[in-house]
Design a protein around this motif. Sequence first.
Motif, PDB file in Angstrom:
ATOM      1  N   SER A 541       0.855  -1.186   0.000  1.00 10.22           N
ATOM      2  CA  SER A 541       0.000   0.000   0.000  1.00 10.22           C
ATOM      3  C   SER A 541       0.887   1.230   0.000  1.00 10.22           C
ATOM      4  CB  SER A 541      -0.868   0.045   1.259  1.00 10.22           C
ATOM      5  OG  SER A 541      -1.813  -0.989   1.237  1.00 10.22           O
ATOM      6  N   TYR A 542       0.372   2.296  -0.573  1.00 14.08           N
ATOM      7  CA  TYR A 542       1.070   3.577  -0.509  1.00 14.08           C
ATOM      8  C   TYR A 542       0.469   4.379   0.639  1.00 14.08           C
ATOM      9  CZ  TYR A 542       3.254   2.609  -4.967  1.00 14.08           C
ATOM     10  OH  TYR A 542       4.015   2.059  -5.950  1.00 14.08           O
ATOM     11  N   CYS A 555       0.830  15.429  -5.395  1.00 10.54           N
ATOM     12  CA  CYS A 555       0.421  14.036  -5.570  1.00 10.54           C
ATOM     13  C   CYS A 555      -1.032  13.941  -6.021  1.00 10.54           C
ATOM     14  CB  CYS A 555       0.658  13.248  -4.281  1.00 10.54           C
ATOM     15  SG  CYS A 555      -0.162  13.959  -2.839  1.00 10.54           S
ATOM     16  N   CYS A 579      -7.080   3.278  -4.662  1.00  4.58           N
ATOM     17  CA  CYS A 579      -5.696   3.359  -5.148  1.00  4.58           C
ATOM     18  C   CYS A 579      -5.371   2.210  -6.099  1.00  4.58           C
ATOM     19  CB  CYS A 579      -4.731   3.343  -3.965  1.00  4.58           C
ATOM     20  SG  CYS A 579      -2.996   3.313  -4.451  1.00  4.58           S
ATOM     21  N   LYS A 581      -2.227   1.750  -7.170  1.00  8.86           N
ATOM     22  CA  LYS A 581      -0.820   1.445  -6.873  1.00  8.86           C
ATOM     23  C   LYS A 581       0.100   1.653  -8.066  1.00  8.86           C
ATOM     24  CE  LYS A 581      -2.475  -1.577  -3.304  1.00  8.86           C
ATOM     25  NZ  LYS A 581      -2.739  -2.924  -2.853  1.00  8.86           N
ATOM     26  N   GLY A 583       2.137   4.267  -8.326  1.00  8.98           N
ATOM     27  CA  GLY A 583       3.404   4.844  -7.876  1.00  8.98           C
ATOM     28  C   GLY A 583       3.679   6.257  -8.375  1.00  8.98           C
ATOM     29  N   ILE A 586       4.524   8.856  -5.516  1.00  8.37           N
ATOM     30  CA  ILE A 586       5.829   8.768  -4.869  1.00  8.37           C
ATOM     31  C   ILE A 586       6.873   9.512  -5.699  1.00  8.37           C
ATOM     32  CG2 ILE A 586       7.327   6.840  -5.552  1.00  8.37           C
ATOM     33  CD1 ILE A 586       6.791   5.566  -2.890  1.00  8.37           C
ATOM     34  N   ILE A 594       5.712  10.178   1.049  1.00 10.77           N
ATOM     35  CA  ILE A 594       4.959   8.994   0.634  1.00 10.77           C
ATOM     36  C   ILE A 594       5.880   7.782   0.637  1.00 10.77           C
ATOM     37  CG2 ILE A 594       3.512   7.991  -1.190  1.00 10.77           C
ATOM     38  CD1 ILE A 594       2.949  10.848  -2.135  1.00 10.77           C
ATOM     39  N   SER A 595       5.395   6.687   1.183  1.00  6.38           N
ATOM     40  CA  SER A 595       6.207   5.473   1.171  1.00  6.38           C
ATOM     41  C   SER A 595       5.316   4.273   0.911  1.00  6.38           C
ATOM     42  CB  SER A 595       6.941   5.318   2.503  1.00  6.38           C
ATOM     43  OG  SER A 595       5.996   5.278   3.545  1.00  6.38           O
ATOM     44  N   LYS A 596       5.998   3.143   0.658  1.00  3.92           N
ATOM     45  CA  LYS A 596       5.259   1.902   0.431  1.00  3.92           C
ATOM     46  C   LYS A 596       5.348   1.057   1.690  1.00  3.92           C
ATOM     47  CE  LYS A 596       7.609   1.054  -3.515  1.00  3.92           C
ATOM     48  NZ  LYS A 596       7.988   0.327  -4.748  1.00  3.92           N
TER      49      LYS A 596
END
Lengths: 602, 125
Positions: A541-542, A555, A579, A581, A583, A586, A594-596
């Motif tokens: 997940s982000y 974003c 979402c 996903k 990316g 990011i 923002i991270s995973k």
Amino acid sequence: MPLTTNTILICAGGACISSGEESVKNALERKIKEYNLQEAIKIVETGCMGACSIGPLMVIYPEGVYYQKLTPKAAEKIVEEHLLKGRIVEEYLYKGDKGKIVPQPQEEIPFFSRQVKIATRNLGIIDPLNIEEYIARDGYFALYKALKEMKPEEVINTIKESGLRGRGGAGFPTGLKWEFARKAPGDEKYMICNADEGDPGAFMDRSILEGDPHTIIEAMTIAGYAIGANKGYVYVRAEYPIAIERLSEALKQAHEYGFLGENILDSGFSFDIEIRIGAGAFVCGEETALINSIEGKRGQPRVKPPYPAQKGLWGKPTNINNVETLACVPPIIKNGPQWFRQWGTEKSPGTKVFALAGKVKNTGLVEVPMGITLRELIYEIGGGSPTGKKIKAVQTGGPSGGVIPEEYFDTPVDFESLTQLGAIIGSGGMIVLDEDDCMVDVAKFFLEFTVDESCGKCTPCREGTKIMYEILNKITNGEGTEDDIETLEKLGNIIKDSSLCGLGQTAPNPVLSTLRYYKDEYIAHVRDKACPAKKCRNLISYVIDTSKCVGCTACARVCPASCIDGEIKKPHEIDQEACIKCGSCIEVCRFGAISKVSPALD
Amino acid sequence: MPKIKSLEELMKIKEETLKNVKMRESGKRGKIIVAMGTCGIAAGAKETLNAIVEALNEFGVEDIKVVQSGCMGLCEVEPTIKVEIEGEIPVTYGHVTPENAKRIVKQHIVAGDLVGDLIVKQGEE
């Protein structure tokens, strides 16, 4: 004769052509004409220079200055500044590791200086369409020596003593192969060059054919003489149009000069070569499938034995060698077997061309002595990681090979040592992986390829690889179980043992070798539904770190699913349900907010 | 193209081609640097360059590179050239017309004697 003050060698290998070599060349020619310098400056299109990551590139002699990442505009400037006024144009010079400008990198940069070029000796140096330049670099002297001064048996013995082994993947001793074909009864024999290079990421054979086609003609004629064949075929894939074009032209020239045809060099030996174009099936790189394809049959492998040396093309004794192997033959004949043995290891003498790709700075083609360690290859020649992330492993041998973890990087590279580690040299593809690469995903990538390319003749390969792929798909989607891992291992070993040809026998390798070194990653996928490399989409997940987010809205604006919400200057939030996903967020976030995370949030 | 039958014919092609490609390979005894800044070109450096290459060909000199450079800063004595031979002190010559260029090649490169009346400077700057 016009006086040449400068010669420009411009790389016309596949990669440089793709990145715009032709428009650069046109710009050069236009500008040179504009300044009326066409008499004084010669442009030569050469084969691949190997440094594909910095292409299009060219070298200007006599100074030997390398210019990189060229555009038509850059070319114009170089004509005006360098060629007309003699001022080196610094902004397009090759820049080393620390941004240091290096006008003559071939002498100073490990990427160039650590290489030993045998198979690729003429690449980037001669004009592939000029037979006289090939002769100037000792071309066709080995043919003369073989035909006029050696008996066929002596030629075979020289190759045997050199220890040359097949560079196409299997590593079988070339001299022995020739001897089998020589000794097989029959007065009609065939010599085939396997140019059906199919491993994803490998392009050394293509580069040799494009950059030095005469070496293949010379080597095939020598091999034909050694085994007693008067007819040769080059089986090359249709996806290599430039290779086909240049080889066809080279064949014409070789005929004109009398290196092919009747009574070559007045020796009484006659030999001719025909090109056969393959339609691009991976399995046709397997020698018996290749033979079927030349005969006009469906490209499926035959049961061995009988081996091609006994019963090959049209049922006659046939010898098949790979392009890179053949490219080593003329220098070995000319310089003798001991010369070749000064490089490499006892069991794997000579050099090998590797196609460096993946998470490494200097991608491209490199020819290095066998026995070099993976560490030297990846860090010194390859320049290490481009991002500073930790390099985790290297995948060698493409869909038939496996991964080698960083702990083993001090292993000297030869046929035996890599096999022991569960990988293979194969055709020489090397993909460097870092901590962002998921091993299950890597295995799945290669399995997908073999499922596609399996010819369907034998059940273990046709059905087995498909089931393995489905299991891998399940695991990367977070639906796998621990039993699945066991099934993968068992099935892989069965497919290896029971498949008809090399394709099936090696297809499970990417899975088996990742299981061997990275079982924990597989277990994390099935037990915790987590992808340690945070790569498998369904397992991540982000998330936005509210303490770092400044609410710049970058974003939210870039999100294609419009799933990021928030007021300006206040922390934003991602709607996990919506979402996709991708990316994108990011990439645009300048605050590292923002991270995973893995496993995925509910 | 008559078909090749002997080693001699093969050698002949090799040597002739090598002569042509020699210019682009390194490993030379030394080099002649022709200053090709705007000032040099305006003073006729392009003709000088051609004359040097011609003279080298004429005398069969193959181990000397001809290199271009920018302005050496001696604009008043252009065209200038610098002769750098390994193990010797570099010599800069001024007012190098095509005739003078030929003289330098003949006397300095081939015979090894400096051309006194044209020397601007000896040694590095």
